[in-house]
Design an enzyme around this catalytic site. Structure first.
Site, mmCIF file in Angstrom:
data_model
loop_
_atom_site.group_PDB
_atom_site.id
_atom_site.type_symbol
_atom_site.label_atom_id
_atom_site.label_comp_id
_atom_site.label_asym_id
_atom_site.label_seq_id
_atom_site.Cartn_x
_atom_site.Cartn_y
_atom_site.Cartn_z
ATOM 1 N N HIS A 195 0.853 -1.182 0.000
ATOM 2 C CA HIS A 195 0.000 0.000 0.000
ATOM 3 C C HIS A 195 0.890 1.233 0.000
ATOM 4 O O HIS A 195 1.817 1.332 0.814
ATOM 5 C CB HIS A 195 -0.926 0.013 1.218
ATOM 6 C CG HIS A 195 -2.001 1.050 1.125
ATOM 7 N ND1 HIS A 195 -1.774 2.383 1.387
ATOM 8 C CD2 HIS A 195 -3.303 0.954 0.778
ATOM 9 C CE1 HIS A 195 -2.905 3.056 1.214
ATOM 10 N NE2 HIS A 195 -3.838 2.216 0.849
ATOM 11 N N LEU A 230 -10.525 -4.061 3.516
ATOM 12 C CA LEU A 230 -9.599 -3.376 2.618
ATOM 13 C C LEU A 230 -8.515 -2.638 3.386
ATOM 14 O O LEU A 230 -8.809 -1.804 4.256
ATOM 15 C CB LEU A 230 -10.378 -2.396 1.731
ATOM 16 C CG LEU A 230 -9.539 -1.601 0.722
ATOM 17 C CD1 LEU A 230 -8.874 -2.551 -0.268
ATOM 18 C CD2 LEU A 230 -10.422 -0.589 -0.006
ATOM 19 N N ASP A 231 -7.259 -2.959 3.063
ATOM 20 C CA ASP A 231 -6.084 -2.294 3.638
ATOM 21 C C ASP A 231 -6.027 -2.390 5.164
ATOM 22 O O ASP A 231 -5.426 -1.543 5.829
ATOM 23 C CB ASP A 231 -6.022 -0.823 3.210
ATOM 24 C CG ASP A 231 -5.864 -0.662 1.705
ATOM 25 O OD1 ASP A 231 -5.284 -1.563 1.082
ATOM 26 O OD2 ASP A 231 -6.345 0.351 1.172
ATOM 27 N N GLU A 232 -6.643 -3.429 5.732
ATOM 28 C CA GLU A 232 -6.639 -3.586 7.181
ATOM 29 C C GLU A 232 -5.920 -4.868 7.603
ATOM 30 O O GLU A 232 -5.953 -5.243 8.770
ATOM 31 C CB GLU A 232 -8.084 -3.614 7.720
ATOM 32 C CG GLU A 232 -8.860 -2.322 7.511
ATOM 33 C CD GLU A 232 -8.412 -1.207 8.434
ATOM 34 O OE1 GLU A 232 -7.672 -1.494 9.398
ATOM 35 O OE2 GLU A 232 -8.784 -0.047 8.183
#
Length: 286
Positions: A195, A230-232
């Site tokens: 990310h 998402l993105d966690e």
């Protein structure tokens, strides 16, 4: 030591309790496993014990299968999940990329130089941009176009390729598609993403412009496991670089390209060396 000896990697995790390391060490000692490296950590928050050992077999007094049987017995007693493999084993990796090639380029460069001990079994992309780069390295390139309507079919093709090549890890090297919840669940713990932000800050579009508007003094990138959130996903590696008020958002983006590539390559290397353990929403890296 015997030049024909083999180094073995032994990793495990189990509920924490008194005597785990003593029991494991006693078993290895009695079977003649010559331990050359050992790292462990007991997490007081999750009450979980993690360990990574390397031993060679030059004085082992039982066949490897007998050692595995002993470990199976101990694993049952300790509720242990373990992996025993040759230390020089190279996990099979499938890479997914879209158009930005900076992360892919570093992965291929390190792999070609022998600094990344994996076998890259293919590169899949929803665009053709990276074909020449991939095929120059002698790696199979798979073009799987995608539209919102064909997303299920396209992901099914990726999963089929993952299974067919025997891949153990899917690396999203700036693959600009969000994996479906189903695919994320099916490959849980086996997908690493990069990310372009020092998570959990500046998610979504134009992260470097967001960072510039906030006047940040460091920018970074986060390599993490993919989950349906998402993105966690659990973070593996984060890289940061200092910036100041003289740098534009475009300058930050160029610096960010370096941090993204380095963070992703580091995460893949740690995975390949058996150093990364899932610990709930976090990781333990030994």
């Amino acid at each position: 030591m015997d030049n024909t000896s083999v180094d073995w990697l032994f990793t495990f995790q189990c509920p924490d309790r008194l005597g785990i390391l003593a029991n494991v060490s006693d078993l290895l000692y009695k079977r003649g496993a010559f331990v050359t490296a050992s790292f462990h950590y007991g997490d007081p928050g999750t009450q979980t014990f993690f360990c990574r050992m390397i031993f060679d077999d030059h004085v082992m007094n039982v066949p490897l299968e007998a050692m595995r049987d002993d470990l199976d017995t101990l694993a049952s007693e300790l509720d242990m999940r373990y992996v025993l493999r040759r230390a020089d084993y190279r996990p099979k990796v499938l890479i997914a990329v879209s158009r930005y090639d900076h992360c892919l380029t570093l992965l291929l460069t390190k792999w070609r130089a022998g600094a990344l001990a994996v076998d890259i079994v293919g590169v899949v992309s929803n665009h053709e941009d990276c074909r020449a780069l991939v095929e120059w390295h002698g790696i199979a390139f798979h073009h799987f176009p995608i539209t919102p309507q064909t997303k299920p079919e396209q992901e099914a093709r990726i999963l089929a390729l993952f299974d067919r090549t025997g891949a153990e890890l899917l690396v999203l090297a700036r693959y600009m598609q969000i994996l479906s919840d189903d695919m994320s669940r099916r490959l849980e713990g086996r997908v690493i993403n990069i990310h372009h932000s020092f998570l959990p800050g500046f998610k979504g579009a134009r992260p470097y412009h967001q960072a510039h508007e906030r006047g940040v003094k460091v920018i970074g990138a986060t390599a993490h496991f993919v989950t349906s959130d998402l993105d966690e996903g659990p973070i593996i590696v984060q890289e940061v670089k200092p910036v100041d008020h003289t740098q534009r958002a475009e300058d930050m983006a160029l610096i960010g390209h370096d941090t993204e590539a380095v963070a992703l390559a580091s995460a893949v290397r740690l995975f390949s060396e058996g150093r990364v353990f899932l610990n709930g929403q976090r990781t333990v890296v030994l």
